[in-house]
Design a protein around this motif. Structure first.
Motif, PDB file in Angstrom:
ATOM      1  N   LEU A 156       0.835  -1.201   0.000  1.00 18.08           N
ATOM      2  CA  LEU A 156       0.000   0.000   0.000  1.00 18.08           C
ATOM      3  C   LEU A 156       0.871   1.253   0.000  1.00 18.08           C
ATOM      4  O   LEU A 156       0.614   2.209  -0.739  1.00 18.08           O
ATOM      5  N   VAL A 157       1.925   1.259   0.798  1.00 21.80           N
ATOM      6  CA  VAL A 157       2.817   2.421   0.883  1.00 21.80           C
ATOM      7  C   VAL A 157       3.679   2.548  -0.362  1.00 21.80           C
ATOM      8  O   VAL A 157       3.866   3.654  -0.896  1.00 21.80           O
ATOM      9  N   THR A 158       4.223   1.434  -0.855  1.00 23.26           N
ATOM     10  CA  THR A 158       5.059   1.516  -2.056  1.00 23.26           C
ATOM     11  C   THR A 158       4.237   1.952  -3.260  1.00 23.26           C
ATOM     12  O   THR A 158       4.733   2.705  -4.113  1.00 23.26           O
ATOM     13  N   ASP A 159       2.982   1.525  -3.333  1.00 24.69           N
ATOM     14  CA  ASP A 159       2.103   1.985  -4.416  1.00 24.69           C
ATOM     15  C   ASP A 159       1.810   3.477  -4.277  1.00 24.69           C
ATOM     16  O   ASP A 159       1.766   4.206  -5.276  1.00 24.69           O
ATOM     17  N   ALA A 160       1.613   3.923  -3.037  1.00 25.79           N
ATOM     18  CA  ALA A 160       1.356   5.347  -2.799  1.00 25.79           C
ATOM     19  C   ALA A 160       2.560   6.186  -3.205  1.00 25.79           C
ATOM     20  O   ALA A 160       2.421   7.264  -3.796  1.00 25.79           O
ATOM     21  N   LEU A 161       3.763   5.694  -2.895  1.00 29.17           N
ATOM     22  CA  LEU A 161       4.983   6.407  -3.272  1.00 29.17           C
ATOM     23  C   LEU A 161       5.098   6.512  -4.785  1.00 29.17           C
ATOM     24  O   LEU A 161       5.414   7.585  -5.326  1.00 29.17           O
ATOM     25  N   GLU A 162       4.826   5.426  -5.482  1.00 25.30           N
ATOM     26  CA  GLU A 162       4.894   5.437  -6.948  1.00 25.30           C
ATOM     27  C   GLU A 162       3.863   6.405  -7.532  1.00 25.30           C
ATOM     28  O   GLU A 162       4.155   7.152  -8.464  1.00 25.30           O
ATOM     29  N   PHE A 163       2.658   6.402  -6.965  1.00 24.41           N
ATOM     30  CA  PHE A 163       1.597   7.297  -7.430  1.00 24.41           C
ATOM     31  C   PHE A 163       1.999   8.756  -7.220  1.00 24.41           C
ATOM     32  O   PHE A 163       1.831   9.597  -8.109  1.00 24.41           O
TER      33      PHE A 163
END
Length: 257
Positions: A156-163
C-alpha cells in the motif's frame, strides 16, 4: 478560483517550510515505521474531506478525462497550474454527496485520489519524502490495510509512493506547459458571471483561460513545436471543457432544491 474576489487555494504545494499547505492537508508528516507502525488506511469510499474546496489541481495527462465533467482553467500568477472547477460557491464541491461518495461516472482527479499521501520537501534538504496527513479521517489504527509490517512498508505504501512520484512529475510537466502558454500571451483573465436558476447571481474570478483567437494567431513555428511536444491537445481539451459551466449550474440547482 475565487467567488466574489476571494482567493482560492488551488495550487499543489509540494515543498514544506513556510509555504501554505496544499488543499485538504492539515498535518502532513514524513511516513516512517516508528511513528506509523500501528496505522492503517481505510478504503477510500468517503470523500467528505474534499467537500470544502471548489477547485483542485489537474495535470495535463488528465485533461482528456477531466474535460468531460469539469471546466479546466488556469491559476493567476506563479506557480502556474491548471485546475478543475468543482463548484460555483466558495468551499463547495458539487461532486461530493452528503454521504461522502463522489458523483457516479465522473472522473475523480488524481489530486483527490492521492490523499492522504503527498511528496513534500523538508527543511535543509532538496529531497522529497513521502508524507501522510495525520489528521486524515482515512487513517485508522490496527485495520487490515496496514502501512507497515515487520517495520517494512507494505505494498500500500510503495504503491502510494509510486503514485505520488508520478503525480509530481506530471505536475512539473503541466507547469511547464502553462508557463509556455502564459509567455505567449494566450492566457487572459476571465470572469464567469453566473445566474442561478434560483435567481441568485454570482461572479467567479481569479482564474485565466486561453484566448482562442490569440491561439489561432500563433506563429507556425510555435504551433509546430507545441504539436511536437503534445501540447495542442491540452489546449483543445481546455477549450472544450468550457461547456461544463452549464453542468455545474445543473448540479447546483439540484443541490438547492
Amino acid at each position: 478560483m475565487a467567488q466574489d474576489g476571494k482567493a482560492a487555494q488551488a495550487n499543489d504545494a509540494p515543498h514544506g517550510g513556510g509555504t501554505a499547505l496544499p488543499v485538504f492537508y492539515r498535518r502532513p508528516r514524513p511516513l516512517n515505521a516508528t511513528e506509523h507502525a500501528m496505522r492503517s488506511l481505510r478504503e477510500a469510499t468517503d470523500f467528505r474531506f474534499a467537500l470544502g474546496t471548489n477547485s483542485v489541481v489537474v495535470n495535463g495527462v488528465e485533461f482528456p478525462f477531466a474535460m468531460r465533467h469539469y471546466p479546466i482553467v488556469f491559476t493567476v500568477g506563479e506557480p502556474r497550474a491548471a485546475i478543475a472547477v468543482l463548484g460555483l460557491a466558495d468551499n463547495e464541491n458539487l461532486f461530493v454527496g452528503e454521504a461522502g461518495s463522489w458523483s457516479a461516472d465522473c472522473y475523480m482527479p488524481a489530486y483527490v485520489r492521492r490523499y492522504p499521501f503527498i511528496l513534500m520537501g523538508q527543511t535543509g534538504s532538496n529531497d522529497l519524502v513521502l508524507c501522510v496527513d495525520e489528521e486524515a479521517s482515512l487513517l485508522d489504527g490496527g485495520g487490515p490495510r496496514a502501512l507497515f509490517k515487520d517495520e517494512q512498508p507494505t505494498k500500500l505504501v510503495t504503491d502510494a509512493l509510486e503514485f505520488c512520484r508520478a503525480f509530481h512529475g506530471e505536475h512539473l510537466a503541466t507547469r511547464e506547459f502553462v508557463r509556455a502558454i502564459a509567455q505567449q500571451g494566450l492566457l487572459v483573465a476571465n470572469e464567469a458571471r453566473v445566474a442561478m436558476r434560483s435567481g441568485r447571481r454570482m461572479t467567479l474570478r481569479g482564474f485565466e483561460v486561453i484566448d482562442e483567437a490569440k491561439f489561432n494567431a500563433l506563429p507556425d513555428e510555435i504551433f509546430l513545436e507545441w504539436r511536437r511536444r503534445g501540447w495542442l491537445h491540452l489546449i483543445y481539451c481546455h477549450l472544450m471543457s468550457m461547456a461544463n459551466w452549464s453542468r455545474l449550474l445543473d448540479l447546483d440547482a439540484k443541490r438547492r432544491k
